[in-house]
Design an enzyme around this catalytic site. Structure first.
Site, PDB file in Angstrom:
ATOM      1  N   SER A   1      34.040  32.750  32.211  1.00  0.00           N
ATOM      2  CA  SER A   1      33.833  33.813  33.096  1.00  0.00           C
ATOM      3  C   SER A   1      32.774  33.968  33.997  1.00  0.00           C
ATOM      4  O   SER A   1      32.250  33.054  34.495  1.00  0.00           O
ATOM      5  CB  SER A   1      34.153  35.098  32.393  1.00  0.00           C
TER       6      SER A   1
ATOM      7  N   ASP B   1      45.583  33.717  34.918  1.00  0.00           N
ATOM      8  CA  ASP B   1      44.289  34.734  35.178  1.00  0.00           C
ATOM      9  C   ASP B   1      44.266  35.432  36.276  1.00  0.00           C
ATOM     10  O   ASP B   1      44.246  34.993  37.522  1.00  0.00           O
ATOM     11  CB  ASP B   1      42.825  33.903  35.028  1.00  0.00           C
TER      12      ASP B   1
ATOM     13  N   HIS C   1      43.094  36.101  31.703  1.00  0.00           N
ATOM     14  CA  HIS C   1      41.901  35.620  31.512  1.00  0.00           C
ATOM     15  C   HIS C   1      41.310  35.394  30.020  1.00  0.00           C
ATOM     16  O   HIS C   1      40.343  34.630  29.918  1.00  0.00           O
ATOM     17  CB  HIS C   1      40.802  36.975  31.981  1.00  0.00           C
TER      18      HIS C   1
END
Length: 339
Positions: free
Chosen positions: A130, A285, A314
């Site tokens: 991320s 995602d 995600h």
């Protein structure tokens, strides 16, 4: 909680926007030992709201990030509550006055930690999930001769316009609470934190995750509402809203080309990354769709597109939520490290 990390004192740290982060502190934790040749270091930055504890699921004996083989450095991002943040900076630059910090600033600080403090001139790998992936891309573009391998997963080299809009929703939820008081709250703005959790819940996991009821069948929650309260609200309520907003600004302004090295030429920044790279998006995602990763790889000279086959959205990339995805990631990191 026992303090299991160290602090690197950066002094008065000049930020990209001209502001000074006074007496800046970079919290970090290391695993393993540096080899005699000083060639086994891996940097593994933290993600949005995460601290080094939240990265440890990918470190372990027999895993790719094996402390018996590698010296693993986990630096905490500015704004996460351990490194310099709105919540721990002394007045007058505390709370809503905390200066704006970019991913570029974070990686410059980490570079000083690695080179000045730890005495390391070369990194075997940079990796992260991320916002950790955002910092990983920065390592490759800012210090192309210093890093052999890059493995950014479920993240991007630049915040997309769609991603920016999603974060506007989170920001609106956090700041709409009357208790927020423009960042000068005296009690926890829990309505805003609970609302931000609900915004996030629709994005963190995929449509297929919810369709298959994995919140109930795999994670063991009693109902959808139980999942929203226990998992999502439980995740956000311990966080400091000003810290979340500081990191959110960093995320929204993430761009490996937004600096004096590349002057906004995004393709040139990607093209300058020499490291052998596995760009690993989650197939479902919603923040970082696979097309964005394919666009990145197209401009990178030594990169492979390696999607994570998962319906966990995600969270295919962390923080260790689904064992199947952890195994896939770990195997790909082993493959990259062996190359």
């Amino acid at each position: 909680m026992t303090i299991d990390y160290e602090i690197f004192e950066l002094g008065d740290f000049a930020l990209q926007n001209g502001a000074i982060l006074r007496e800046a502190k970079l919290a970090y934790k290391t695993f393993g030992s540096l080899s005699a040749e000083r060639d086994n270091a891996i940097i593994y930055p933290t993600w949005y709201s995460g601290q080094h504890y939240d990265n440890e699921w990918l470190v372990g004996r027999g895993m790719a990030l094996d402390p018996d083989r590698y010296f693993i450095i986990i630096p905490n991002m500015f704004g996460n509550g351990l490194s310099s943040s709105p919540s721990n900076t002394p007045e007058p630059y505390n709370a809503a006055r905390f200066p704006r910090v970019t991913a570029y600033d974070n990686v410059r600080a980490q570079h000083r930690l690695v080179t000045e403090h730890l005495g390391i001139s070369h990194l075997r790998m940079a990796t992260g999930w991320s916002m950790g992936a955002l910092q990983t891309f920065h390592w490759g573009a800012m210090y192309p001769d210093m890093v052999d391998l890059l493995a950014p997963f479920c993240g991007s080299a630049k915040c997309s316009r769609h991603n920016f809009v999603f974060l506007e929703g989170v920001k609106a939820a956090l700041t709409a609470d009357d208790a927020f008081r423009n960042g000068w709250y005296t009690e926890k703005p829990q309505k805003g934190l609970r609302a931000a959790a609900r915004v996030y819940a629709g994005w963190g996991f995929s449509q297929s995750f919810y369709r298959e009821e994995l919140d109930l069948k795999t994670l063991g929650y009693a109902s959808l509402e139980d999942f929203l309260i226990s998992f999502w609200e439980g995740f956000f309520l311990p966080k400091d809203p000003n810290n979340l907003l500081a990191m959110l600004w960093t995320w929204q302004h993430g761009d490996i080309s937004a600096n004096e090295l590349y002057n906004g030429d995004y393709k040139a920044a990607l093209g300058a990354i020499k490291a052998k790279t596995y760009v690993m998006p989650g197939e479902t995602d919603l923040y970082f769709p696979t097309e964005d990763s394919q666009n990145e790889v197209a401009s990178m000279p030594n990169a492979r597109f390696v999607p994570i086959p998962s319906i966990w959205g995600h969270f295919a990339g962390g923080p260790g939520t689904n064992p199947v995805d952890v195994k896939f990631l770990d195997e790909k990191l082993k493959e990259l490290l062996a190359s």
